[in-house]
Write a protein that holds these residues in place. Structure first.
Motif, short mmCIF file in Angstrom:
data_model
loop_
_atom_site.label_atom_id
_atom_site.label_comp_id
_atom_site.label_asym_id
_atom_site.label_seq_id
_atom_site.Cartn_x
_atom_site.Cartn_y
_atom_site.Cartn_z
N LYS A 36 0.85 -1.19 0.00
CA LYS A 36 0.00 0.00 0.00
C LYS A 36 0.89 1.24 0.00
O LYS A 36 1.77 1.39 0.83
CB LYS A 36 -0.92 0.00 1.22
N THR A 37 0.61 2.13 -0.95
CA THR A 37 1.41 3.34 -1.11
C THR A 37 0.50 4.55 -1.12
O THR A 37 -0.57 4.53 -1.71
CB THR A 37 2.20 3.28 -2.43
N TYR A 64 -0.24 1.98 5.53
CA TYR A 64 0.60 2.14 4.34
C TYR A 64 2.04 1.73 4.65
O TYR A 64 2.59 2.05 5.70
CB TYR A 64 0.58 3.59 3.85
#
Length: 166
Positions: free
Chosen positions: A26-27, A139
């Motif tokens: 996750k970015t 993230y």
């Protein structure tokens, strides 16, 4: 034929594994520049730096004006005084010139050092907030949005501002 099927199955497994790994990462992105320029503590720091800079500028201007006045006076009197006095005055003018240049250089260094001393803790506070918000939202990577060419992921800038209290 059997080898082609095996290669095709291997390729599908590799592509599937790659998609799974990509989907799990996750970015998000955040605009650190926007945060820093609108951060109340940074705005206060900028006012301090502007005030200090104005003081240095006023002192520098005064020194230059004194130098120019003395130079003008000495040039007007050069023909009516002895060579020894002209030599002394020339040295005095050169010393004044050196003091002015040294003052300007030291003022610039002091301003840069003051800015660094002020900005570094604020930047650390922003970095800590970004890490806190990023981890809380799950993230693995949070990129600085001010340098991204493409930013399709979530923008955490507002969340970080909220965490910092503005």
């Amino acid at each position: 034929m059997k080898q082609i099927k095996t290669l095709l199955i291997a390729a599908l497994v590799i592509l599937g594994a790659n998609q799974t790994l990509t989907a799990q990462t996750k970015t998000a992105h955040v605009d650190v520049s926007e945060i820093m320029t609108k951060m109340p503590a940074m705005l206060d720091a900028q006012k301090q730096l502007d005030k200090l800079s104005t003081t240095y500028d006023a002192d520098y201007k005064k020194m230059v004006e004194e130098y120019q006045a003395k130079l003008k006076k000495y040039e007007a009197e050069a023909a009516t005084v002895t060579e020894v006095i002209n030599t002394e005055r020339s040295k005095e003018v050169q010393d004044m010139q050196k003091r002015i240049v040294d003052y300007r250089d030291n003022a610039q260094k002091e301003l840069q050092q003051k800015e660094s001393d002020i900005v570094k803790p604020l930047m650390e506070k922003v970095r800590a907030s970004i890490q806190k918000v990023g981890k809380a939202k799950g993230y693995q990577y949070v990129l600085d949005g001010s340098t991204l060419l493409l930013a399709d992921g979530p923008n955490l800038t507002m969340d970080v501002k909220k965490d910092l209290g503005f």
